[in-house]
Design a protein around this motif. Structure first.
Motif, mmCIF file in Angstrom:
data_model
loop_
_atom_site.group_PDB
_atom_site.id
_atom_site.type_symbol
_atom_site.label_atom_id
_atom_site.label_comp_id
_atom_site.label_asym_id
_atom_site.label_seq_id
_atom_site.Cartn_x
_atom_site.Cartn_y
_atom_site.Cartn_z
ATOM 1 N N LEU A 110 44.619 36.251 25.535
ATOM 2 C CA LEU A 110 43.347 37.108 25.504
ATOM 3 C C LEU A 110 43.678 38.563 25.257
ATOM 4 N N PRO A 111 43.771 39.225 24.252
ATOM 5 C CA PRO A 111 44.022 40.617 23.954
ATOM 6 C C PRO A 111 43.229 41.671 24.467
ATOM 7 N N ASP A 112 41.757 41.265 24.766
ATOM 8 C CA ASP A 112 40.792 42.403 25.205
ATOM 9 C C ASP A 112 41.031 42.309 26.713
ATOM 10 N N ARG A 113 41.012 43.773 27.146
ATOM 11 C CA ARG A 113 41.039 43.989 28.728
ATOM 12 C C ARG A 113 39.815 44.677 29.097
ATOM 13 N N ASP A 114 39.242 44.318 30.391
ATOM 14 C CA ASP A 114 38.166 45.124 30.847
ATOM 15 C C ASP A 114 38.593 46.435 31.355
ATOM 16 N N GLU A 115 37.638 47.207 31.687
ATOM 17 C CA GLU A 115 37.968 48.791 32.086
ATOM 18 C C GLU A 115 38.914 48.589 33.266
ATOM 19 N N ARG A 116 38.933 47.965 34.272
ATOM 20 C CA ARG A 116 39.998 47.942 35.329
ATOM 21 C C ARG A 116 41.121 47.743 34.940
ATOM 22 N N ALA A 117 41.427 46.649 33.994
ATOM 23 C CA ALA A 117 42.628 46.104 33.542
ATOM 24 C C ALA A 117 43.317 47.250 32.749
ATOM 25 N N THR A 118 42.466 47.814 31.738
ATOM 26 C CA THR A 118 43.014 48.695 30.958
ATOM 27 C C THR A 118 43.355 49.806 32.129
ATOM 28 N N ARG A 119 42.669 50.470 32.729
ATOM 29 C CA ARG A 119 42.906 51.564 33.795
ATOM 30 C C ARG A 119 44.495 51.111 34.833
ATOM 31 N N LEU A 120 44.558 50.007 34.853
ATOM 32 C CA LEU A 120 46.005 49.639 35.622
ATOM 33 C C LEU A 120 46.877 49.647 34.670
ATOM 34 N N ILE A 121 46.894 49.110 33.404
ATOM 35 C CA ILE A 121 47.785 48.990 32.338
ATOM 36 C C ILE A 121 48.373 50.625 32.180
ATOM 37 N N GLU A 122 47.436 51.445 31.790
ATOM 38 C CA GLU A 122 47.627 52.825 31.611
ATOM 39 C C GLU A 122 48.337 53.573 32.655
ATOM 40 N N GLU A 123 47.977 53.314 33.884
ATOM 41 C CA GLU A 123 48.448 54.032 35.068
ATOM 42 C C GLU A 123 49.780 53.541 35.211
ATOM 43 N N ILE A 124 50.090 52.315 35.008
ATOM 44 C CA ILE A 124 51.548 51.742 35.146
ATOM 45 C C ILE A 124 52.547 52.268 34.156
ATOM 46 N N ARG A 125 51.834 52.426 32.821
ATOM 47 C CA ARG A 125 52.530 53.012 31.461
ATOM 48 C C ARG A 125 52.918 54.389 31.897
ATOM 49 N N ARG A 126 52.091 55.133 32.548
ATOM 50 C CA ARG A 126 52.434 56.496 32.801
ATOM 51 C C ARG A 126 53.238 56.889 34.025
ATOM 52 N N ALA A 127 53.229 55.863 34.890
ATOM 53 C CA ALA A 127 53.942 56.017 35.928
ATOM 54 C C ALA A 127 55.605 56.138 35.841
ATOM 55 N N ASP A 128 56.097 57.192 36.775
ATOM 56 C CA ASP A 128 57.521 57.089 36.920
ATOM 57 C C ASP A 128 58.126 56.241 37.986
ATOM 58 N N GLY A 129 57.303 56.059 38.852
ATOM 59 C CA GLY A 129 57.755 55.283 40.254
ATOM 60 C C GLY A 129 56.324 54.742 40.263
ATOM 61 N N VAL A 130 56.686 53.358 41.099
ATOM 62 C CA VAL A 130 55.579 52.644 41.556
ATOM 63 C C VAL A 130 55.889 52.088 43.099
ATOM 64 N N ILE A 131 54.717 52.146 43.789
ATOM 65 C CA ILE A 131 54.629 51.482 45.198
ATOM 66 C C ILE A 131 53.768 50.345 45.268
ATOM 67 N N VAL A 132 54.323 49.158 45.619
ATOM 68 C CA VAL A 132 53.293 47.939 45.635
ATOM 69 C C VAL A 132 53.421 47.352 47.320
ATOM 70 N N VAL A 133 52.271 47.115 47.911
ATOM 71 C CA VAL A 133 52.218 46.789 49.258
ATOM 72 C C VAL A 133 51.120 45.827 48.950
ATOM 73 N N SER A 134 51.731 44.498 49.475
ATOM 74 C CA SER A 134 50.971 43.210 49.307
ATOM 75 C C SER A 134 50.736 42.565 50.842
ATOM 76 N N PRO A 135 49.423 42.100 50.908
ATOM 77 C CA PRO A 135 49.552 41.317 52.410
ATOM 78 C C PRO A 135 49.974 39.963 51.942
ATOM 79 N N GLY A 136 50.497 39.335 53.257
ATOM 80 C CA GLY A 136 50.996 38.059 53.241
ATOM 81 C C GLY A 136 50.289 36.986 53.308
ATOM 82 N N TYR A 137 49.978 36.085 52.375
ATOM 83 C CA TYR A 137 49.013 35.041 52.769
ATOM 84 C C TYR A 137 49.597 33.624 52.737
ATOM 85 N N HIS A 138 49.683 32.944 53.772
ATOM 86 C CA HIS A 138 50.328 31.777 53.704
ATOM 87 C C HIS A 138 51.790 31.567 53.448
#
Length: 190
Positions: free
Chosen positions: A57-85
């Protein structure tokens, strides 16, 4: 890379609960990066409610488009996830799956980007295995995982609204992760 004058660090993570423990941990790391003069952006858990990633599916909704564009522009990324199971959350995993949309970019996936990682879970087993999975995913996406990652047991450490935590060592670790991402991103931008 973005312009040498503007180094960008993107924070991704948290849970669906506004102000979750994992989001508060992410804010500490991102704050430490900002103190070093980089521009920071946060996409917290409630903003990561995205359709399941599907390459067909090539079409992205507004939130997905923002995420992709922010990652594209980023020089560094910090990811924090909760741990589930014993694993990272589906919310964070699905967001990371969207990095596939960068496969044809000049900087494909997370190539050339420092990626700081932390896991927050109610118990050590889930915190440690979640961090390990985040590292594996980062490497698969060609990112440079920072030397330091954080496994935080939320049964022992509680984050507060003021940007601190009941365990000062956890705060120091998260701050160091943010600093490592900012320093690496800044060095690459020169």
């Amino acid at each position: 890379m973005t312009s040498a004058n503007t180094v960008r660090v993107l924070g991704i993570g948290g849970s669906l609960r506004e102000g979750s423990q994992s989001e508060r941990a992410l804010r500490i790391a991102l704050g430490a990066a900002a103190e070093l003069g980089v521009t920071t952006e946060l996409i917290p858990g409630p903003e990561l409610v995205l359709p399941f990633y599907d390459t067909a599916l090539p079409d992205r909704d507004e939130r997905a488009t923002r995420l992709i564009e922010e990652i594209r522009r980023a020089d560094g990324v910090i990811v924090v996830s909760p741990g589930y199971h014993g694993a990272l959350s589906g919310l964070v995993k699905n967001a990371l799956d969207y990095v596939e949309d960068l496969r044809e970019d000049t900087r494909p996936y997370l190539d050339g980007r420092a990626v700081g990682l932390a896991a927050v879970a109610f118990g050590w087993q889930a915190a440690v295995t979640t961090l390990d999975q985040l590292r594996t995913i980062t490497h698969a996406l060609r990112g440079w995982a920072t030397p330091l990652g954080a496994s935080i047991n939320s049964a022992e450490t509680k984050f507060d609204e003021a940007g601190g935590a009941s365990d000062e060592k956890s705060v120091r670790t998260l701050r160091l992760i943010g600093q490592q991402v900012a320093e690496f991103a800044t060095a690459r931008a020169r």
